[in-house]
Scaffold this active site. Structure first.
Site, PDB file in Angstrom:
ATOM      1  N   SER A  27       0.823  -1.214   0.000  1.00  7.42           N
ATOM      2  CA  SER A  27       0.000   0.000   0.000  1.00  7.42           C
ATOM      3  C   SER A  27       0.854   1.259   0.000  1.00  7.42           C
ATOM      4  CB  SER A  27      -0.879   0.060   1.265  1.00  7.42           C
ATOM      5  OG  SER A  27      -1.801  -0.980   1.265  1.00  7.42           O
ATOM      6  N   HIS A  58      -3.619   0.615  -4.577  1.00  8.99           N
ATOM      7  CA  HIS A  58      -2.976  -0.502  -5.261  1.00  8.99           C
ATOM      8  C   HIS A  58      -3.351  -0.442  -6.734  1.00  8.99           C
ATOM      9  CE1 HIS A  58      -1.488  -3.341  -2.070  1.00  8.99           C
ATOM     10  NE2 HIS A  58      -2.148  -2.463  -1.334  1.00  8.99           N
ATOM     11  N   HIS A  80      -4.780  -9.572  -1.309  1.00 10.04           N
ATOM     12  CA  HIS A  80      -4.916  -9.893   0.116  1.00 10.04           C
ATOM     13  C   HIS A  80      -6.044 -10.911   0.280  1.00 10.04           C
ATOM     14  CE1 HIS A  80      -3.432  -5.738  -0.199  1.00 10.04           C
ATOM     15  NE2 HIS A  80      -2.749  -5.978   0.905  1.00 10.04           N
ATOM     16  N   TYR A  82      -8.141 -10.921   2.602  1.00  9.21           N
ATOM     17  CA  TYR A  82      -9.388 -10.260   3.028  1.00  9.21           C
ATOM     18  C   TYR A  82     -10.216  -9.741   1.858  1.00  9.21           C
ATOM     19  CZ  TYR A  82      -6.856  -5.801   2.494  1.00  9.21           C
ATOM     20  OH  TYR A  82      -6.118  -4.763   2.005  1.00  9.21           O
ATOM     21  N   GLU A  83      -9.609  -9.666   0.687  1.00  9.27           N
ATOM     22  CA  GLU A  83     -10.376  -9.218  -0.478  1.00  9.27           C
ATOM     23  C   GLU A  83     -11.344 -10.302  -0.941  1.00  9.27           C
ATOM     24  OE1 GLU A  83      -7.985  -6.701  -3.436  1.00  9.27           O
ATOM     25  OE2 GLU A  83      -6.433  -7.755  -2.321  1.00  9.27           O
ATOM     26  N   ALA A 110       2.837  -1.919   4.238  1.00 10.63           N
ATOM     27  CA  ALA A 110       2.578  -0.908   5.258  1.00 10.63           C
ATOM     28  C   ALA A 110       2.112  -1.685   6.481  1.00 10.63           C
ATOM     29  CB  ALA A 110       1.501   0.051   4.791  1.00 10.63           C
ATOM     30  N   MET A 208      -1.587  -7.088   7.195  1.00  6.93           N
ATOM     31  CA  MET A 208      -2.576  -8.022   6.628  1.00  6.93           C
ATOM     32  C   MET A 208      -2.067  -8.717   5.365  1.00  6.93           C
ATOM     33  SD  MET A 208      -5.862  -5.497   6.957  1.00  6.93           S
ATOM     34  CE  MET A 208      -6.084  -4.439   8.408  1.00  6.93           C
ATOM     35  N   SER A 209      -0.769  -8.755   5.189  1.00  2.00           N
ATOM     36  CA  SER A 209      -0.247  -9.334   3.943  1.00  2.00           C
ATOM     37  C   SER A 209       1.027 -10.120   4.223  1.00  2.00           C
ATOM     38  CB  SER A 209       0.038  -8.201   2.949  1.00  2.00           C
ATOM     39  OG  SER A 209       1.095  -7.384   3.416  1.00  2.00           O
ATOM     40  N   ASN A 232       1.584   3.665  10.873  1.00  2.00           N
ATOM     41  CA  ASN A 232       0.785   4.175  11.998  1.00  2.00           C
ATOM     42  C   ASN A 232       1.131   3.322  13.204  1.00  2.00           C
ATOM     43  OD1 ASN A 232      -0.745   2.149  10.236  1.00  2.00           O
ATOM     44  ND2 ASN A 232      -1.802   1.956  12.183  1.00  2.00           N
ATOM     45  N   HIS A 244      -7.136   3.950   7.006  1.00  2.12           N
ATOM     46  CA  HIS A 244      -6.354   3.667   5.811  1.00  2.12           C
ATOM     47  C   HIS A 244      -5.780   4.962   5.229  1.00  2.12           C
ATOM     48  CE1 HIS A 244      -4.876   1.338   2.472  1.00  2.12           C
ATOM     49  NE2 HIS A 244      -5.596   2.000   1.581  1.00  2.12           N
TER      50      HIS A 244
HETATM   51 CL1  6GU Z   1      -2.418  -1.210  12.838  1.00  4.18          CL
HETATM   52  N1  6GU Z   1      -2.932  -3.429  11.579  1.00  4.18           N
HETATM   53  C1  6GU Z   1      -2.987  -4.201  10.507  1.00  4.18           C
HETATM   54  N2  6GU Z   1      -3.496  -5.429  10.648  1.00  4.18           N
HETATM   55  N3  6GU Z   1      -2.576  -3.826   9.294  1.00  4.18           N
HETATM   56  C2  6GU Z   1      -2.068  -2.591   9.173  1.00  4.18           C
HETATM   57  C3  6GU Z   1      -1.976  -1.717  10.242  1.00  4.18           C
HETATM   58  C4  6GU Z   1      -2.440  -2.187  11.463  1.00  4.18           C
HETATM   59  N4  6GU Z   1      -1.434  -0.566   9.798  1.00  4.18           N
HETATM   60  C5  6GU Z   1      -1.190  -0.723   8.489  1.00  4.18           C
HETATM   61  N5  6GU Z   1      -1.570  -1.955   8.109  1.00  4.18           N
END
Ligand code: 6GU
Length: 269
Positions: A27, A58, A80, A82-83, A110, A208-209, A232, A244
């Protein structure tokens, strides 16, 4: 059924040279592919067996050409779980990359910072991962042509490549963290309680990846380098909600550092 060979047969005739380095751009990090010279650009939807990425930020294409004098293939946007794609679809491009000639793969993402010494905007070398998706792309009959039934994961993220990355970061004066990436399914971010749990378990960053792609890359005995952009702080660390948009804003800010680090690494491969 679409096979890897169908994808290879579509891609290979468009290339003048075999790529040996693969880049998976997460991302907000797809800009690296814009620096590839004389690129052959192939949208995912054209390639047999590829699905289409649906995440904002993306792009959804393969970019193949020269970066730092090396022939690379970049995924500008990844898939991903989750998609709603199956894990087979998530890892399909990784297998195709290997079959195109890729031996070394740089996976980027990210991620949220779990380690309280981290700051948004930090880059983190992935030393290791924890698979908290509890899913595995290798489940099913093993294709011995691709790799072993029980692949070794004791050095999933190459120590030599991490050493190289640290050397480049030091030369360029880039601060580089090194830590454990925890892969979850998403798409909801974690709760503060989950983040406290992940910290106790040894996680430094969460996303998540990456985990399914790296498992498949190791299955095929590729050398893997992983870089997270801490976009973050994870939930419960700062008194603010996660979004996001924040992820995209921070990756935008560290873009220059990220580009110069990865370019420097590719130059030395
Ligand atoms: Cl805080 N969590 C997850 N699962 N994915 C992220 C994230 C946090 N920040 C960017 N991608």
């Amino acid at each position: 059924m679409t096979t890897y060979q169908d994808a290879i047969r579509y891609i290979e005739p468009k290339l003048s040279e075999k790529p040996t380095i693969g880049l998976v751009l997460g991302s907000g990090l797809g800009v690296l592919a814009d620096e590839i010279e004389n690129p052959v650009i192939i949208p995912y939807h054209e390639i047999p067996g590829f699905t289409v990425s649906t995440v904002v930020g993306h792009k959804g294409q393969l970019v193949i050409g020269k970066l730092q004098g090396k022939q690379v293939v970049a995924m500008q946007g990844r898939f991903h779980y989750y998609e709603g794609h199956g894990l087979d679809a998530v890892v399909f491009p990784i297998r195709v990359m290997k079959m195109l000639g890729v031996e070394t793969i740089i996976v980027t993402n990210a991620a949220g910072g779990i380690n309280e010494n981290y700051q948004p905007g930090n880059l983190m070398l992935i030393a290791d991962h924890i698979n908290m998706t509890f899913r595995n792309p290798l489940i099913g009959p093993n294709d011995e042509q691709l790799g072993a039934r029980f692949p070794d994961m004791s050095e999933a993220y190459s120590k030599a490549l991490r050493g190289l990355a640290k050397e480049v970061a030091a030369e360029q004066g880039i601060e580089l963290q090194e830590g454990v990436y925890v892969g979850l399914l998403g798409p909801s971010y974690e709760t503060p309680a989950e983040i406290r749990m992940l910290r106790i378990l040894g996680g430094d960053a969460v996303g998540m990846s990456t985990v399914p792609e790296v498992i498949v890359a190791k299955h095929m005995k590729m050398n893997v380098l992983g870089i997270s952009c801490i976009s973050n702080m994870a939930a419960g660390i700062l008194e603010q909600p996660l979004s996001h948009e924040e992820v995209m804003e921070t990756t935008e800010k560290v873009k220059a550092q990220f580009l110069s680090l990865v370019n420097g690494i590719v130059a030395k491969l």
